[in-house]
Scaffold this active site. Structure first.
Site, mmCIF file in Angstrom:
data_model
loop_
_atom_site.group_PDB
_atom_site.id
_atom_site.type_symbol
_atom_site.label_atom_id
_atom_site.label_comp_id
_atom_site.label_asym_id
_atom_site.label_seq_id
_atom_site.Cartn_x
_atom_site.Cartn_y
_atom_site.Cartn_z
ATOM 1 N N GLU A 24 17.988 -18.889 -3.059
ATOM 2 C CA GLU A 24 17.648 -17.624 -3.712
ATOM 3 C C GLU A 24 17.253 -17.883 -5.175
ATOM 4 O O GLU A 24 16.309 -17.279 -5.690
ATOM 5 C CB GLU A 24 18.841 -16.654 -3.608
ATOM 6 N N TRP B 294 -2.818 -2.921 -1.495
ATOM 7 C CA TRP B 294 -2.415 -4.317 -1.650
ATOM 8 C C TRP B 294 -3.261 -5.094 -0.653
ATOM 9 O O TRP B 294 -3.126 -4.915 0.553
ATOM 10 C CB TRP B 294 -0.918 -4.453 -1.357
ATOM 11 N N ASN C 86 -2.528 2.466 5.493
ATOM 12 C CA ASN C 86 -1.589 1.354 5.275
ATOM 13 C C ASN C 86 -1.463 0.615 6.600
ATOM 14 O O ASN C 86 -1.386 1.260 7.642
ATOM 15 C CB ASN C 86 -0.188 1.857 4.920
ATOM 16 N N GLY C 87 -1.378 -0.708 6.540
ATOM 17 C CA GLY C 87 -1.198 -1.472 7.774
ATOM 18 C C GLY C 87 -2.373 -2.390 8.032
ATOM 19 O O GLY C 87 -3.184 -2.651 7.134
ATOM 20 N N CYS D 153 0.815 -1.216 0.000
ATOM 21 C CA CYS D 153 0.000 0.000 0.000
ATOM 22 C C CYS D 153 0.848 1.266 0.000
ATOM 23 O O CYS D 153 1.926 1.300 0.576
ATOM 24 C CB CYS D 153 -0.884 0.018 1.236
ATOM 25 N N HIS E 1 17.261 -37.851 1.598
ATOM 26 C CA HIS E 1 16.338 -37.939 2.730
ATOM 27 C C HIS E 1 14.931 -37.466 2.355
ATOM 28 O O HIS E 1 14.152 -37.089 3.230
ATOM 29 C CB HIS E 1 16.879 -37.138 3.910
ATOM 30 N N GLU F 48 8.906 -16.828 -7.768
ATOM 31 C CA GLU F 48 8.291 -15.501 -7.676
ATOM 32 C C GLU F 48 7.799 -14.995 -9.031
ATOM 33 O O GLU F 48 6.718 -14.448 -9.129
ATOM 34 C CB GLU F 48 9.316 -14.467 -7.184
ATOM 35 N N LYS G 70 6.645 -5.184 -3.342
ATOM 36 C CA LYS G 70 8.069 -4.884 -3.235
ATOM 37 C C LYS G 70 8.470 -4.621 -1.796
ATOM 38 O O LYS G 70 9.486 -5.092 -1.315
ATOM 39 C CB LYS G 70 8.364 -3.651 -4.105
ATOM 40 N N ARG H 197 5.867 -0.826 -5.912
ATOM 41 C CA ARG H 197 5.837 -1.593 -4.670
ATOM 42 C C ARG H 197 4.817 -2.727 -4.727
ATOM 43 O O ARG H 197 4.822 -3.602 -3.874
ATOM 44 C CB ARG H 197 5.473 -0.659 -3.504
HETATM 45 C C1 G6P Z 1 9.373 -8.621 -0.308
HETATM 46 C C2 G6P Z 1 10.110 -8.420 -1.614
HETATM 47 C C3 G6P Z 1 11.401 -9.223 -1.599
HETATM 48 C C4 G6P Z 1 12.249 -8.844 -0.395
HETATM 49 C C5 G6P Z 1 11.467 -8.971 0.911
HETATM 50 C C6 G6P Z 1 12.217 -8.346 2.074
HETATM 51 O O1 G6P Z 1 8.945 -9.926 -0.191
HETATM 52 O O2 G6P Z 1 9.298 -8.832 -2.701
HETATM 53 O O3 G6P Z 1 12.123 -8.968 -2.782
HETATM 54 O O4 G6P Z 1 13.360 -9.682 -0.341
HETATM 55 O O5 G6P Z 1 10.222 -8.277 0.806
HETATM 56 O O6 G6P Z 1 12.318 -6.969 1.853
HETATM 57 P P1 G6P Z 1 13.462 -6.037 2.381
HETATM 58 O O7 G6P Z 1 13.135 -4.690 1.812
HETATM 59 O O8 G6P Z 1 13.364 -6.049 3.875
HETATM 60 O O9 G6P Z 1 14.754 -6.570 1.905
#
Ligand code: G6P
Length: 605
Positions: free
Chosen positions: A478, A74, A99-100, A2, A501, A485, A600, A27
């Site tokens: 990662e 969002w 937001n929140g 948001c 395992h 994603e 984001k 975002r």
């Molecule tokens: C969201 C983003 C990720 C990010 C994570 C942590 O899930 O989509 O790309 O790694 O938040 O965010 P930060 O800003 O704390 O690294």
């Protein structure tokens, strides 16, 4: 996630609100809306589409005004729909964006329904609008101060009232909110970036602050209702809508920016010294006997990699915890531990809360590795290392991750130095390797055509397994996260020794198995694990390096990175995994920069 923008001015603010929303778009959001004070009434426009759609709607209706608020939503409570999109109104008198998450919304909903309020949405937000209306007796600032006392959870809000045409009131607790100070006009937003180009005079509101914005006035009270002055800072916020240049997507652009991003992040490093992390770092690093890393998502994987580095180079024990778990877990605090948060945005709610939790437990030595110098994380930590990745727009983190790794490697070296575990020769060797990273990364990026060929095969799959060992296990994780994603292919990562395992049961010829295989101390073990996959018909896609001695054969595809990079090899091996995810997603036609359901910057719990 948001986003909020609001303004009180003597000119039409619609373009400012829409531009602000566009800057916050990256975002992630699923609906958006604007409300303005128009001829003594509240008017709004909302959309479940993009901000450009909302703009087209507004262009048609000619919605314009001097006071108003806007929002990108969002969804948390209630599906993405027009009715659930903000701004929310109460009795055509109060307009509000939020937001929140309000945790006691059900209780408030019952109370306000009994008082006669009709709810039009499924959101937790609508209760705040009605609550403020309920408490309103001619002074919005007063009503908001009363209302926030009744809210539990996290919030940043911006509100205006039909009966007070030149006033916007904001409040925050647990979610970021800033004020933009103008000349004869004032602004409010969830992020300074939303106001880039409008004002660079920014006030970061603190936890519990409530702000009264009028044309010539910006009045703040703290959580005790006491009037406070907050520093006005000049912030050169970048526009979120950085130019794409020759690239198709921000993610692609950001992958290719990594040589520059790493060079910028390491620019001031001529030798290893704790002061790189802040003036007080020397004393703190000397005192600590362990490290606790807290992070979410991709940043968490950077933390896992750092554990290998810090334990092997500095010989200091490291725990790495997912922030959302740590904050609610009974753990055993160690006041001599260095708490390290890792965050691209510096605003992730769970990481901020985990930091606070650690502090409340008596762990007062805090350091953040963060990409946003003005973020809450940097403001709240004693020490900081700012990565200079630049604005990252793609939801899937790329250059932020590799720059975090570079910063964390430096942390491992600085801790090793303080503990007497780094001699001059080793220091010189590490600095030389770090300096060479941009060139080495460029050579890996040149492998793109080979990776595209693999991506075409991956695009037809629904599952993938990623393997790594030791330092490269977090890199495999990662890689799997990137693929899931943005391409929506189910992917999971395993330390290769664990294959037998469980996950081996999944291996068939339909299962591509991506293997991160630089020539490290575990390479021979990894080769045995690869044979276990081949024996079950699995197809191996191996990212080897110059020294790995793995050759392509039936069912074993190999892309060889040009150099062997020792301890820094995780940084290089991340790059082909990013490219593989990107090109697979491209081949599947997904929305690469804004993958479904993701945001984001996750500013809610
Ligand atoms: C969201 C983003 C990720 C990010 C994570 C942590 O899930 O989509 O790309 O790694 O938040 O965010 P930060 O800003 O704390 O690294």
């Amino acid at each position: 996630m948001c986003g909020i923008v609001g303004a009180v001015a003597q000119r039409n603010i619609t373009p400012i609100l829409l531009e602000g929303l566009k800057r916050l778009e990256y975002r992630g959001y699923d609906s958006c809306g604007v409300a303005l004070h128009v001829d003594g009434k509240l008017q709004r426009s909302r959309s479940t589409s993009r901000v450009t759609e909302l703009q087209a709607q507004i262009d048609q209706t000619g919605l314009a005004g001097f006071t108003g608020i806007a929002h990108t939503r969002w969804a948390t409570h209630g599906v993405p729909s027009s009715a659930n999109a903000h701004p929310h109104f109460s009795r055509e008198r109060i307009a509000l964006v939020h937001n929140g998450i309000i945790e006691n919304h059900e209780e408030l909903r019952t109370e306000l329904s009994t008082a006669g309020y009709i709810f039009e949405s499924q959101t937790d937000t609508e209760v705040i609008a009605h609550l403020i209306d309920h408490l309103y007796h001619g002074d919005l600032f007063e009503a908001v101060q009363q209302a926030v006392k009744r809210l539990s959870g996290a919030f940043a809000i911006a509100v205006f009232c039909r009966d007070e045409p030149h006033r916007v009131v904001g409040a925050r607790l647990g979610s970021p909110l800033i004020v933009g100070v103008g000349k004869g006009e004032n602004f409010i937003a969830s992020d300074a970036m939303a106001l880039a180009g409008t004002t660079d005079q920014i006030i970061y509101l603190e936890e519990g602050d409530v702000v009264d914005l009028q044309l010539q006035k910006c009045w703040i009270v703290d959580n005790q209702g006491k009037s406070v002055q907050r520093e006005i800072r000049t912030v050169h916020a970048h526009s979120g809508a950085a130019e794409l240049g020759p690239y198709r997507h921000y993610m692609q652009k950001e992958i290719f920016e990594q040589p520059r991003a790493i060079a910028d992040t390491l620019e001031n490093v001529t030798n290893i010294m704790p002061e790189l992390f802040g003036d007080k770092a020397y004393g703190i690093f000397k005192e600590i006997d362990s490290v606790l890393i807290l992070a979410c998502g991709t940043s968490y994987y950077a933390g896992l990699t750092a554990k290998y580095w810090i334990e092997s180079i500095a010989k200091i024990p490291v725990n790495v915890e997912i922030a959302s778990e740590y904050r609610y877990r009974d753990s055993v605090p160690n006041p001599k531990s260095l708490v390290v948060t890792i965050s691209q945005s510096g605003e992730t709610a769970d990481t901020l809360a985990a930091l606070k939790h650690a502090r409340n437990q008596g762990m007062l030595h805090t350091l953040t590795v963060c990409n946003v110098a003005t973020s809450a994380m940097v403001r709240e930590c004693e020490l900081a290392y700012i990565t200079h990745a630049g604005v990252e727009v793609g939801v899937a983190s790329t250059k932020a991750f590799t720059t975090q790794l570079a910063a964390l490697f430096l942390l491992a070296l600085s801790l090793a130095q303080i503990k007497g575990r780094l001699n001059d020769e080793q220091e010189a060797g590490h600095i030389k390797a770090m300096r060479h990273l941009p060139v080495a990364i460029s050579a890996v990026l040149a492998l793109e055509p080979q990776i595209i060929a693999w991506a075409e095969q991956f695009a037809a799959k629904e599952n993938a397994l990623f393997l790594g060992r030791g330092l490269h296990y977090p890199i495999a994780m990662e890689g799997a996260l990137k693929l899931k994603e943005i391409s929506y292919i189910h992917a999971e990562a395993y330390p290769a020794g664990e294959l037998k395992h469980g996950p081996l049961a999944l291996v068939t010829k339909e299962m591509p198995v991506v293997t991160v295989a630089p020539n490290d101390t575990l390479i021979e073990k990894l080769k045995s694990n690869m044979q276990e996959v081949r024996a079950r018909g699995g197809e191996l896609y191996v990212f080897a390096d110059a020294d790995s001695h793995i050759t392509a054969s039936e069912g074993i595809h190999v892309i060889r990175l040009p150099e062997h990079y020792g301890l820094l090899s995780p940084i290089l091996h991340t790059i082909p995994l990013q490219l593989l995810a990107y090109h697979t997603a491209l081949a599947r036609g997904t929305d690469v920069d804004k993958p479904r359901n993701l945001a984001k910057s996750v500013t809610v719990e």
